[in-house]
Design an enzyme around this catalytic site. Structure first.
Site, mmCIF file in Angstrom:
data_model
loop_
_atom_site.group_PDB
_atom_site.id
_atom_site.type_symbol
_atom_site.label_atom_id
_atom_site.label_comp_id
_atom_site.label_asym_id
_atom_site.label_seq_id
_atom_site.Cartn_x
_atom_site.Cartn_y
_atom_site.Cartn_z
ATOM 1 C CE1 TYR A 111 4.859 -6.846 2.685
ATOM 2 C CE2 TYR A 111 4.333 -9.186 3.103
ATOM 3 C CZ TYR A 111 4.230 -7.999 2.483
ATOM 4 O OH TYR A 111 3.243 -7.961 1.229
ATOM 5 C CG ASP A 164 -1.961 -1.103 1.258
ATOM 6 O OD1 ASP A 164 -2.492 -1.537 0.018
ATOM 7 O OD2 ASP A 164 -2.432 -1.823 2.242
#
Length: 285
Positions: A124, A60
Site C-alpha cells: 500500500y 474500504d
C-alpha cells in the site's frame, strides 16, 4: 461436448471514491462495491456457471487500487473454447467502460488457485500533501487522491524513526480498528517495508511547485482492518509533534485497539493498494 470451467486471475484497478469498497454490497444500497460491477461484467459474457468474483484484498469506501486481484471461474456454453487472457481483458474492459474500473491483466490459473490465500504480499502507498493553506487550493488532478495536511512543516526525520519502530514482526492489535471479525484474525503481522519518501505529481511538476507530496509505503503478507490508515495517522501525529517516537513504541506494546488515540487515523482518500504479489509458478496453469 460441454467445456469445463476455466479459472482466471484478474488484476484490476479502480478509483474508490464512488464505491462502498471493493467488496460486494447489497443491490439495494445506493453505493455498490467494485465486486458488484466486476460480477455484472462477467455475467454479460453469458457463462453457464454461477458467477462469483473472489477478491484477494479488501479495501474500504474511498480507498483506491492501482493493482488489486481476484479469481473467477468461467464456463462457456457448448463447445466454445475458453477465452484467451487478452480477449477476456478486452471484453471486460469494454463492459466496464462507464466505471473507473479497469482490468490490467488476466492469467489462466489452476482450478484450485485462490487469489486471497496464494498472495505472497500486498503493498500500500499512502499519499500526503503539505504546502496548501486550504483544501480548496488542492490541484484538481489530486481531488480525493491524497490527504491535505495544510501549510505546515512535518518533522520528516521523526516520522522516519517512528516508521522504523513499526518494521518487523509485531502484534499490531493497537493499530486494528474493531470489526465483527476482529477476534478471529491473528494480530501478529510482519511489516517488510515501512518507508517515507517524497512523492511525485503531474500538477506539482508543472503548475503547483509549492505543493509537497509525500508517500508512505507499507508491505506485508496481510494487514488488519484499517491498520494502514491507523499507522499513517500515528506517523503524521509524530510529524506534527503530537506524538513522540517513544509513544509509537508504547502504542505497539499496548496491544489494545482502545489505546489508539481518538481522531488521528488517516482518511481513506490518500490510500492506494499498488501491488498484490504471487509466485510466478502460480501464473502458469
Amino acid at each position: 461436448m460441454q467445456q469445463s470451467s476455466t479459472r482466471y486471475l484478474l488484476f484490476f484497478q479502480y478509483l474508490g471514491s464512488k464505491y462502498s469498497g471493493v467488496m460486494k454490497a447489497p443491490a439495494h444500497q445506493p453505493l455498490l462495491g467494485v465486486q458488484n460491477h466486476l460480477e455484472n461484467a462477467v455475467r454479460r459474457l453469458k457463462p453457464v456457471n454461477e458467477v462469483l468474483v473472489s477478491i484477494s484484498s479488501r479495501t474500504d469506501t474511498g480507498v483506491h487500487a492501482l493493482c488489486n486481484s481476484a479469481h473467477v471461474d468461467i464456463q462457456r456454453r457448448g463447445d466454445k473454447p475458453p477465452f484467451t487472457e487478452q480477449v477476456l481483458t478486452d471484453a471486460l474492459n469494454f463492459l466496464l467502460k462507464p466505471e473507473p474500473i479497469r482490468i490490467t491483466r488476466a492469467y489462466r490459473v489452476r482450478s484450485d488457485f485462490h487469489a486471497r490465500y496464494r498472495a505472497l504480499s500486498r503493498t500500500y502507498v499512502y499519499r500526503l500533501t503539505t504546502g496548501i493553506r486550504h483544501p480548496s487550493e488542492l490541484p484538481v488532478t489530486e481531488k480525493d487522491l491524497c490527504w491535505t495536511l495544510g501549510d505546515m512543516e512535518l518533522d520528516i526525520s521523526a516520522m522516519k524513526k517512528a516508521a522504523a519502530v513499526l518494521m518487523g514482526t509485531h502484534d499490531f492489535s493497537t493499530f486494528r480498528a474493531l470489526s465483527s471479525d476482529a477476534p478471529f484474525k491473528n494480530p501478529v503481522k510482519t511489516m517488510e517495508v515501512v518507508q517515507m519518501q517524497p512523492g511525485l505529481s503531474f500538477s506539482q511538476r508543472h503548475f503547483h511547485r509549492d505543493v509537497q507530496f509525500w508517500e508512505l509505503t507499507f508491505q506485508s503478507r496481510s494487514f488488519l482492518y484499517k491498520q494502514v490508515r491507523r499507522m499513517v495517522g500515528a506517523l503524521v501525529a509524530v510529524g506534527r509533534g503530537k506524538l513522540s517516537v517513544a509513544q509509537i513504541q508504547v502504542l505497539l506494546d499496548a496491544r489494545d485497539s482502545t489505546a489508539y488515540p481518538q481522531n488521528i487515523a488517516a482518511p481513506a482518500c490518500g490510500l492506494f493498494l499498488i501491488n498484490v504479489e504471487y509466485d510466478s509458478s502460480d501464473l502458469m496453469p
